[in-house]
Design an enzyme around this catalytic site. Structure first.
Site, short mmCIF file in Angstrom:
data_model
loop_
_atom_site.label_atom_id
_atom_site.label_comp_id
_atom_site.label_asym_id
_atom_site.label_seq_id
_atom_site.Cartn_x
_atom_site.Cartn_y
_atom_site.Cartn_z
N GLU A 37 0.87 -1.16 0.00
CA GLU A 37 0.00 0.00 0.00
C GLU A 37 0.91 1.22 0.00
O GLU A 37 1.85 1.29 0.81
CB GLU A 37 -0.90 0.04 1.25
CG GLU A 37 -1.85 1.22 1.21
CD GLU A 37 -2.66 1.42 2.49
OE1 GLU A 37 -2.29 0.84 3.53
OE2 GLU A 37 -3.65 2.17 2.45
N ARG A 264 6.79 -13.02 8.83
CA ARG A 264 7.44 -11.75 8.51
C ARG A 264 8.81 -11.69 9.17
O ARG A 264 9.10 -12.45 10.09
CB ARG A 264 6.57 -10.57 8.93
CG ARG A 264 6.35 -10.46 10.42
CD ARG A 264 5.74 -9.11 10.81
NE ARG A 264 4.45 -8.86 10.21
CZ ARG A 264 4.20 -7.83 9.39
NH1 ARG A 264 5.16 -6.99 9.08
NH2 ARG A 264 2.99 -7.65 8.90
N LYS A 274 5.23 0.01 11.02
CA LYS A 274 4.98 1.29 10.35
C LYS A 274 4.66 2.36 11.39
O LYS A 274 5.11 3.49 11.29
CB LYS A 274 3.82 1.10 9.38
CG LYS A 274 3.78 2.12 8.27
CD LYS A 274 2.86 1.66 7.16
CE LYS A 274 3.58 0.88 6.08
NZ LYS A 274 2.72 0.49 4.96
#
Length: 568
Positions: A37, A264, A274
């Site tokens: 994104e 991850r 983030k």
RNA sequence: UGGGGGAUCGUCUAGCGGUAGGACGCCGGCCUUUGGAGCCGGCUACCUAGGUUCGAUUCCUAGUCCCCCAGCCA
């Protein structure tokens, strides 16, 4: 089949892909995608996903990997990021070969798929408030309850959805939901939201739309539209997979991608979320997204890390389903390994200590031959000026040398790299502070580097810079972003308290050899005996600025540390 | 206490019923005009308990522990 036939080590995903390919699934085609994104900068965790997706495509004949911007939320996205993401992926060395897409390009198709669902009675417009929807969703242990609007007629749903799209309603008034099962033990299946109203301008579609598809709707369909065969994502989407499959099946999408999840990347002594990265930048706890202390690709790049090192790291850490935290030392290993091969060696003194060679003639300057890279003979040699006064590292002198300290001390000898063996005669001290201000030494003319007649051995060779020829520099040393052993603070505590207040160390008054005078920003060097450094863009013609990418391994530091630590 | 996942050296990771391998790290040595690099050697790992089997890290059962999910984020 599981034997590695390429330079890549295998992993369970590569194995699955190979099996599918051998079985002729998807016509033997392999298409992956990297779907960020555009709401932030990429970090090394993304590099793992990029290397996986593009790597599989690269290693498969006919394989492709798309770059797709999952831009379904107009309030968070910005074209600045789509630019930066492309740069980062390219910098890492991967190529989407023209296959760059945007979920926002599919808004028409997605809308049509939603209508299909409504027509099938598989989606409905819900007019509960957000709070009410949450209440109806139930909890982890209790089933949800049907919305009173769940039984709306297809006609009403069609009409309402059309009016949502037409902008008749304010944000939050209605929502389009999949009609699946409010009693499902999998919360993702309790009538997930497909479309929400957002009167916001999208950076690509402007105000053409005021309804936007959710991830759970847009993602599987985008994959299907692009003919993605293997949709790789991280573990937290594991229980979205039934929904992913449901969306693809119920809309009758022409293609059925397979979602596969992997763990991850986590790294010690840094932050990767983030939210935390954003907080560091916004609170000015770091200098920006490209602060070299950050694990962002921009930060790593500015620090001097090479894409080759990152790729080697990603290759090595593997891909699996178990949660893992990789030690930063492993990343550093791959950085050193790559930089060792490619970096020209130069001499730089970080904390200078003046040395006068009493018996060296004042007016003489010799040009000594220095090897540019012992790992690479073709890198050649250069001339380094040598004169009567020079600088050495403060650390390389001890008035009272401890055991195993091989460097300079009163009465002791050491070799100056590429030059002579010198002997320390005396040390001058500041009468106030007692700090050593200057060393007086003598040199042995017979011992000039390259002269074979005398093969005297000394225990240490140290680097130096000729004082009259020295170029001034500022150097930035980077230390771990987080304090050791603080990774697990109580969740309610402010995590920034675990930040290392000393993560940035600024050195001024450093001196480097004159060959560096016109070094271009971004160029990388090994400062002999110190580490790998690169020229920061902040450099100007007046002041060179270097970032330390990573230090060299330091055997003496280890010895000294164990000497200081008393035996138990 | 619902559902979905996962447990192998300190840290990652391989293994697919047949002597538990590799990397980082750590320890020791060699070499060295970078205490770098390189080279050699070493380093208490299969979550537990049962079961199947000639043989189990691998298959089965039961536990234990860890992670994820209750955004109109992705």
């Amino acid at each position: 089949m599981s034997t590695p036939e390429s330079s890549h080590s295998s992993n369970f995903i590569r194995d699955l892909v190979a099996i599918d390919r051998a079985a002729g699934k998807h016509g033997g085609r392999v298409v992956t995608r990297f779907p960020p994104e555009p709401n932030g900068y990429l970090h090394i965790g993304h590099a793992k996903a990029i290397a996986l997706n593009f790597g599989i495509a690269q290693d498969t004949p006919g394989g492709m990997c798309h770059l797709r911007f999952d831009d379904t939320n107009p309030t968070t996205e910005d074209p600045e990021y789509v630019q930066a993401i492309q740069e980062d992926v390219r910098w890492l060395g991967f190529d989407w070969r023209g296959k760059m897409f945007y979920a926002s390009d599919y808004f028409d198709q997605l809308d049509a798929f939603a209508v299909i669902l409504i027509r099938k009675g598989k989606a409905y417009v819900d007019s509960l408030t957000a709070d009410e929807i949450r209440e109806h969703r139930g909890t982890l242990t209790e089933p949800g309850r049907d919305s009173p609007f769940r039984t709306r007629s297809i006609e009403d749903n069609l009409d309402l959805f059309a009016r949502m799209r037409a902008g008749e309603f304010a944000d939050g008034v209605h929502v389009l939901r999949a009609k699946i099962d409010m009693g499902s033990p999998n919360i993702n299946l309790r009538d997930p939201i497909l479309y929400r109203i957002r009167h916001a301008s999208h950076y690509r579609t402007g105000t053409a739309w005021c309804i936007y598809p959710s991830y759970d709707f847009a993602h599987p369909l985008s994959d299907a539209i692009e003919g993605i065969t293997h949709s790789l994502c991280t573990l937290e989407f594991e229980d979205h997979r039934p929904l992913y499959d449901w969306v693809v099946a119920e809309t009758g999408a022409p293609h059925r991608p397979q979602q596969i999840e992997f763990a991850r990347l986590n790294l010690t002594s840094t932050v990767m979320s983030k939210r935390k990265l954003l907080e560091l930048v916004e609170k000015k706890l770091v200098t920006g997204w490209d602060d070299p202390r950050l694990p962002t690709l921009k930060g790593l790049r500015r620090r001097g890390v090479t894409p080759e090192a990152i790729r080697a790291f990603c290759e090595h850490i593997g891909v699996a389903k178990r949660d893992a935290i990789i030690e930063m030392q492993l990343l550093e290993h791959f950085i050193r390994e790559d930089l060792n091969k490619r970096s020209p060696r130069v001499m730089a003194v970080l904390r200078p200590l003046k040395v006068v060679i009493d018996n060296y003639p004042e007016s003489v300057v010799e040009e000594l031959d220095a090897v540019n890279n012992p790992e690479n003979a073709s890198a050649g040699t250069r001339k380094v000026p040598f004169s009567r006064t020079l600088y050495i590292e403060q650390d390389d002198f001890r008035e009272d040398p401890p055991k195993q300290f091989y460097r300079l001390a009163p009465g002791r000898e050491v070799r100056l790299r590429y030059g002579y063996i010198i002997k320390c005669v005396s040390a001058t001290k500041d009468p106030q502070t007692g700090a050593i201000t200057e060393l007086h030494c003598t040199y042995d003319v017979e011992t000039r580097s390259g002269f074979v007649q005398e093969q005297r051995k000394v225990k240490a060779t140290i680097h130096w810079v000729s004082a009259p020829h020295a170029t001034q520099a500022a150097i930035r040393l980077y230390h771990p972003l987080l304090l050791p052993d603080q990774a697990k603070l109580p969740a309610d505590q402010d995590w920034t308290r675990s930040l290392n207040p000393q993560s940035l160390e600024l050195l001024s008054g450093c001196v480097v050899e004159p060959s560096l005078r016109s070094a271009a920003p971004g160029s990388r060097f090994q400062f002999e005996r110190q580490g790998y450094f690169c020229v920061d863009p902040d450099s100007s013609s007046e002041t060179l600025v270097f970032n330390r990418t990573v230090s060299l391994k330091d055997a003496w530091a280890k010895i000294e540390k164990t000497q200081q630590a008393p035996q138990r």
